[in-house]
Structures are given as C-alpha cells and as structure tokens.
Write an enzyme that holds these catalytic residues in place. Structure first.
Site, PDB file in Angstrom:
ATOM      1  N   CYS A 114      -9.648  54.261  76.466  1.00  0.00           N
ATOM      2  CA  CYS A 114      -8.923  56.079  76.097  1.00  0.00           C
ATOM      3  C   CYS A 114      -7.185  55.676  75.499  1.00  0.00           C
ATOM      4  CB  CYS A 114      -8.197  56.204  77.203  1.00  0.00           C
ATOM      5  SG  CYS A 114      -9.936  56.761  78.484  1.00  0.00           S
ATOM      6  N   HIS A 254      -4.232  62.518  75.437  1.00  0.00           N
ATOM      7  CA  HIS A 254      -5.221  61.528  75.994  1.00  0.00           C
ATOM      8  C   HIS A 254      -4.841  62.987  77.765  1.00  0.00           C
ATOM      9  CE1 HIS A 254      -8.449  59.945  77.174  1.00  0.00           C
ATOM     10  NE2 HIS A 254      -7.601  59.200  78.234  1.00  0.00           N
ATOM     11  N   ASN A 284     -12.507  63.248  80.454  1.00  0.00           N
ATOM     12  CA  ASN A 284     -12.155  62.478  79.711  1.00  0.00           C
ATOM     13  C   ASN A 284     -12.978  62.306  79.044  1.00  0.00           C
ATOM     14  OD1 ASN A 284     -11.256  59.947  79.124  1.00  0.00           O
ATOM     15  ND2 ASN A 284      -9.688  58.844  81.038  1.00  0.00           N
TER      16      ASN A 284
HETATM   17  N1  ACO Z   1     -15.074  64.463  95.716  1.00  0.00           N
HETATM   18  C1  ACO Z   1     -15.384  64.188  97.047  1.00  0.00           C
HETATM   19  N2  ACO Z   1     -14.678  63.029  97.601  1.00  0.00           N
HETATM   20  C2  ACO Z   1     -14.673  61.555  96.568  1.00  0.00           C
HETATM   21  C3  ACO Z   1     -14.599  62.208  95.561  1.00  0.00           C
HETATM   22  C4  ACO Z   1     -15.161  62.524  94.848  1.00  0.00           C
HETATM   23  N3  ACO Z   1     -15.919  63.258  93.030  1.00  0.00           N
HETATM   24  N4  ACO Z   1     -14.149  61.109  94.420  1.00  0.00           N
HETATM   25  C5  ACO Z   1     -13.835  60.047  95.667  1.00  0.00           C
HETATM   26  N5  ACO Z   1     -13.537  60.943  96.600  1.00  0.00           N
HETATM   27  C6  ACO Z   1     -13.419  60.581  97.998  1.00  0.00           C
HETATM   28  C7  ACO Z   1     -13.265  58.714  98.701  1.00  0.00           C
HETATM   29  O1  ACO Z   1     -14.207  58.407  98.599  1.00  0.00           O
HETATM   30  C8  ACO Z   1     -12.092  58.634  99.200  1.00  0.00           C
HETATM   31  O2  ACO Z   1     -12.065  59.548 100.641  1.00  0.00           O
HETATM   32  P1  ACO Z   1     -12.103  58.029 101.682  1.00  0.00           P
HETATM   33  O3  ACO Z   1     -10.390  58.992 102.111  1.00  0.00           O
HETATM   34  O4  ACO Z   1     -12.530  58.831 102.983  1.00  0.00           O
HETATM   35  O5  ACO Z   1     -11.985  57.015 101.578  1.00  0.00           O
HETATM   36  C9  ACO Z   1     -11.098  60.017  99.072  1.00  0.00           C
HETATM   37  O6  ACO Z   1     -11.751  61.077  97.874  1.00  0.00           O
HETATM   38  C10 ACO Z   1      -9.648  59.196  98.034  1.00  0.00           C
HETATM   39  O7  ACO Z   1      -8.767  60.409  97.721  1.00  0.00           O
HETATM   40  P2  ACO Z   1      -7.592  60.173  97.639  1.00  0.00           P
HETATM   41  O8  ACO Z   1      -6.867  59.167  97.938  1.00  0.00           O
HETATM   42  O9  ACO Z   1      -6.783  61.529  97.285  1.00  0.00           O
HETATM   43  O10 ACO Z   1      -7.826  60.430  95.766  1.00  0.00           O
HETATM   44  P3  ACO Z   1      -6.771  60.241  94.621  1.00  0.00           P
HETATM   45  O11 ACO Z   1      -5.993  61.242  94.861  1.00  0.00           O
HETATM   46  O12 ACO Z   1      -6.749  58.902  94.230  1.00  0.00           O
HETATM   47  O13 ACO Z   1      -7.966  61.008  93.244  1.00  0.00           O
HETATM   48  C11 ACO Z   1      -8.285  60.060  91.404  1.00  0.00           C
HETATM   49  C12 ACO Z   1      -8.666  60.089  92.890  1.00  0.00           C
HETATM   50  C13 ACO Z   1      -8.755  61.504  90.946  1.00  0.00           C
HETATM   51  C14 ACO Z   1      -9.591  59.477  89.917  1.00  0.00           C
HETATM   52  C15 ACO Z   1      -7.371  59.453  90.859  1.00  0.00           C
HETATM   53  O14 ACO Z   1      -6.888  58.362  91.786  1.00  0.00           O
HETATM   54  C16 ACO Z   1      -6.879  59.766  89.586  1.00  0.00           C
HETATM   55  O15 ACO Z   1      -7.048  60.785  88.174  1.00  0.00           O
HETATM   56  N6  ACO Z   1      -6.191  58.257  89.073  1.00  0.00           N
HETATM   57  C17 ACO Z   1      -5.967  57.824  86.774  1.00  0.00           C
HETATM   58  C18 ACO Z   1      -8.238  57.202  87.087  1.00  0.00           C
HETATM   59  C19 ACO Z   1      -7.471  57.834  85.745  1.00  0.00           C
HETATM   60  O16 ACO Z   1      -7.376  59.088  85.374  1.00  0.00           O
HETATM   61  N7  ACO Z   1      -8.612  57.326  85.033  1.00  0.00           N
HETATM   62  C20 ACO Z   1      -9.059  57.833  83.371  1.00  0.00           C
HETATM   63  C21 ACO Z   1      -8.737  56.773  82.441  1.00  0.00           C
HETATM   64  S1  ACO Z   1      -7.226  56.323  82.596  1.00  0.00           S
HETATM   65  C22 ACO Z   1      -6.500  57.456  81.434  1.00  0.00           C
HETATM   66  O17 ACO Z   1      -7.284  57.885  81.160  1.00  0.00           O
HETATM   67  C23 ACO Z   1      -4.742  57.562  81.985  1.00  0.00           C
END
Ligand code: ACO
Length: 327
Positions: A114, A254, A284
C-alpha cells in the site's frame, strides 16, 4: 545544485464493474452496516475477467500523459508500483512501456504494497534530482481482487481494483535551496519495519509455495501501527521543510479505512473537507489509491497551484512513507 522535480500531470482508471456492499453480502457473510461502520467503504471496482494490472496501468498512464502534454518518446523511466503484477516476471512496467510503444528508457516495478506509490514517487524524485532522468511516468496499479480469499470476510470486503498515474518532470526553473514556496516535490520520506511482516502478508509466492497466495491480515494490529507510524512520518515531512501542520492545504492519504483517515486528520488538526476521500467508492486499492485520489481532486479543481499537499501511506512490510508537494 540538484534539480527539483514536480508533478506535471495525472490520470486514473477504474474498471467498469462497481460492486456495492449489498451485492457482496449476497455471496459473503457480511452486511452493508458492518462494512460502512468499520471502514467507511460503500462500494469498490473489480476488474473484468482477463483485464490485467497492466491494462489498468496503461489506461491511467495515457490519461496522465495527455494531462501533462507528454509524448511517450520523452519518458526516461516507467515505474509501476504494484503487488499484483500480471506475472511474476517480467515487470508490469515493461508491459506498459511496450503498450506505449516507447523505444527508449527503462521500466521496472516497485513492491511496497500500500506504500508503493510513495516509494515509486521517491525513486522518481531521486532520479530527477540526481540528473539521471528528466521525465518519469509513475503508476500505482492493482488487481487486488485476484489475491483475496473470498471466503475470508475480514479481508475480502476491504479491497478494490484500479490504477492512477502521474508524470514527474525535472523543473528547469527550480533547484534545491529555493525553499518550500516554490513548485515541486519538496521531500519524500520512506520507512519499513520487517519484523511486523506477519501482520499483513500473502500466504504464497514463487519461492515458498509456488502459488500466488491470498491476503492475510491482523486487522486490529495493522490499524494500531498505521495510526502511530503515519502521525510520525507526517511530522517528519513537515519538520524537514520547516513547515507547520497549519500550512497544509490538502491531505491525500492512502485510502485503507475511513477511521484511519479521520484519526490522521484529527492529529493534524485538519477538517474533513481538507482530506481527499475516495475509500467510500474505491475501497483500498493499495498502491493505486493515492494517485486515484490525487487525480480526482486535481481534475475537480480542489487542488490548486501553489497549495501544499501531503501524501502518506502505510502497508504490508510494514512499510510507510510520506511526501510533501507544493502544487
Ligand atoms: N462482516 C461482518 N462481520 C465481520 C466481517 C465482515 N466483513 N469481518 C469480520 N467480522 C466480524 C469478525 O468475525 C469478528 O466477530 P467476532 O467478534 O464474533 O469474532 C468481528 O467482526 C470483529 O470486529 P471488530 O473487532 O469490531 O473489528 P475491527 O473493529 O477491528 O475492524 C477492520 C476490522 C475493519 C479490519 C479493522 O481492524 C481495520 O480496518 N484495520 C486496518 C486494516 C487495514 O486497513 N488494512 C489495509 C492494509 S494496511 C493499510 O493500508 C493501512
């Protein structure tokens, strides 16, 4: 004196097919509400069958060449930042070079996930400063949909396909030492920390599994590192130029997650209307996201000559970086 470089024009391209969260939720166990509240993403573009990263890169490139009034024969260097090359080799950049019917110059790819566009821009700027190139075509292009595990709802909803390009040129009027008020790329700042490779990676590759592999991510940890590293590199860029946060006109980040963008903007004291946001419509697009956002804000007239623009990114590696540009 080293010659300063500037961005002479930009262009971008998105595949035709746009997939909304509701459409995704027909095949993936997710909801529009979950995706929008966690990421701000509403839709993403997905490349057609047979449409390759080099096709997207070429479309963005011809728009950037036209916008900057550049003849392909005048390009010294083509750099494509991508994590999703057409093939393991040759470099996707050489395919773009062939499609542009260039008879001269060199072409290579850069891999910083990224952060790839910031890395590629930094290489272009340094080639110009060193006097080794006068005109560089810098492209960020991805078909990230091809390396997603569509069974993994925690990653597959986050990414999209697209490409953006800029033409970087040597500025005969401006050399180093002219100060931060003159046009050009003021500075670029790159970082990586390989010990965090297991937070965001692809579980395959030519040397390890002889397969392409799929994206794996520890989302919460990536989020935490992004907020810390981006705030640090943004201040590093401002300090290097004797500038203040209040001098910034536009943040072109980004586009990973709206919550990361909001947090960075808050730290910079920038209001939301000074941040170029495309993550809602593009998701993304990895190395393509910054030049896609930049092109949108340049073409719709938000970014104006003389303004101070900050680009920043973080991605797998971990890698991160920033660039300050006087437009
Ligand atoms: N739909 C529904 N539920 C989902 C989904 C989905 N697509 N994906 C995960 N879940 C569930 C999981 O199973 C989990 O359930 P559980 O608690 O019953 O086990 C729960 O949602 C997890 O939710 P949260 O803990 O609230 O997730 P979080 O707030 O951490 O959000 C996310 C996840 C969006 C991936 C966040 O961590 C994030 O954006 N991180 C940054 C990652 C990123 O942007 N990476 C890109 C590349 S790096 C960069 O460019 C910076």
């Amino acid at each position: 004196m080293m010659q300063r470089s500037y961005i002479a024009g930009c262009g971008s391209y998105l595949p035709k097919r746009c997939v909304t969260n509701d459409e995704l939720s027909e095949t993936v166990d997710t909801t529009d509400e979950w995706i929008v509240s966690r990421t701000g993403i509403k839709s993403r573009h997905i490349a057609a069958d047979g449409e390759l990263t080099s096709d997207l890169a070429y479309e963005a490139a011809i728009r950037a060449l036209e916008h900057s009034n550049t003849d392909p024969d005048d390009i010294d260097l083509v750099i494509v930042a991508t994590t999703t090359p057409d093939q393991t080799f040759p470099a996707t950049a050489t395919k773009v070079q062939a499609r542009l019917k260039m008879k001269n110059g060199a072409a290579f790819d850069i891999q910083a996930v990224c952060s790839g566009f910031i890395y590629a821009l930094s290489v272009a700027d340094n080639f110009v400063r060193a006097g080794q190139a006068k005109t560089v075509l810098v492209i960020g292009a991805e078909t990230f949909s091809r390396i997603l595990d569509w069974e993994d709802r925690s990653t597959c909803v986050l990414f999209g396909d697209g490409a953006g390009a800029v033409v970087v040129k040597a500025d005969p009027e401006n050399s180093d030492g002219i100060g931060a008020n003159a046009r050009g790329i003021l500075s670029t700042h790159l970082h990586s920390d390989g010990k965090h490779a297991d937070l965001l990676y692809v579980d395959g590759g030519p040397s390890s599994t002889q397969t392409t592999g799929h994206v794996r991510m520890v989302g919460k940890e990536v989020f935490r590192h992004a907020v810390i590293n981006l705030a640090a590199v943004v201040d590093e860029a401002l300090n290097a130029n004797g500038l203040e946060r209040s001098d910034l006109d536009w943040l072109v980040p980004h586009q990973a997650n709206k919550r990361i963008l909001d947090s960075t903007a808050r730290k910079l004291g920038l209001s939301e209307d000074r941040v170029v946001i495309t993550v809602d419509r593009h998701a993304n697009t990895s190395a393509a996201s910054i030049p896609l956002a930049l092109d949108e804000a340049v073409k719709d007239g938000r970014i104006q000559a003389g303004q101070l623009i900050l680009l920043e990114a973080m991605g797998g590696g971990l890698t991160w970086g920033a660039s300050l540009i006087r437009w």
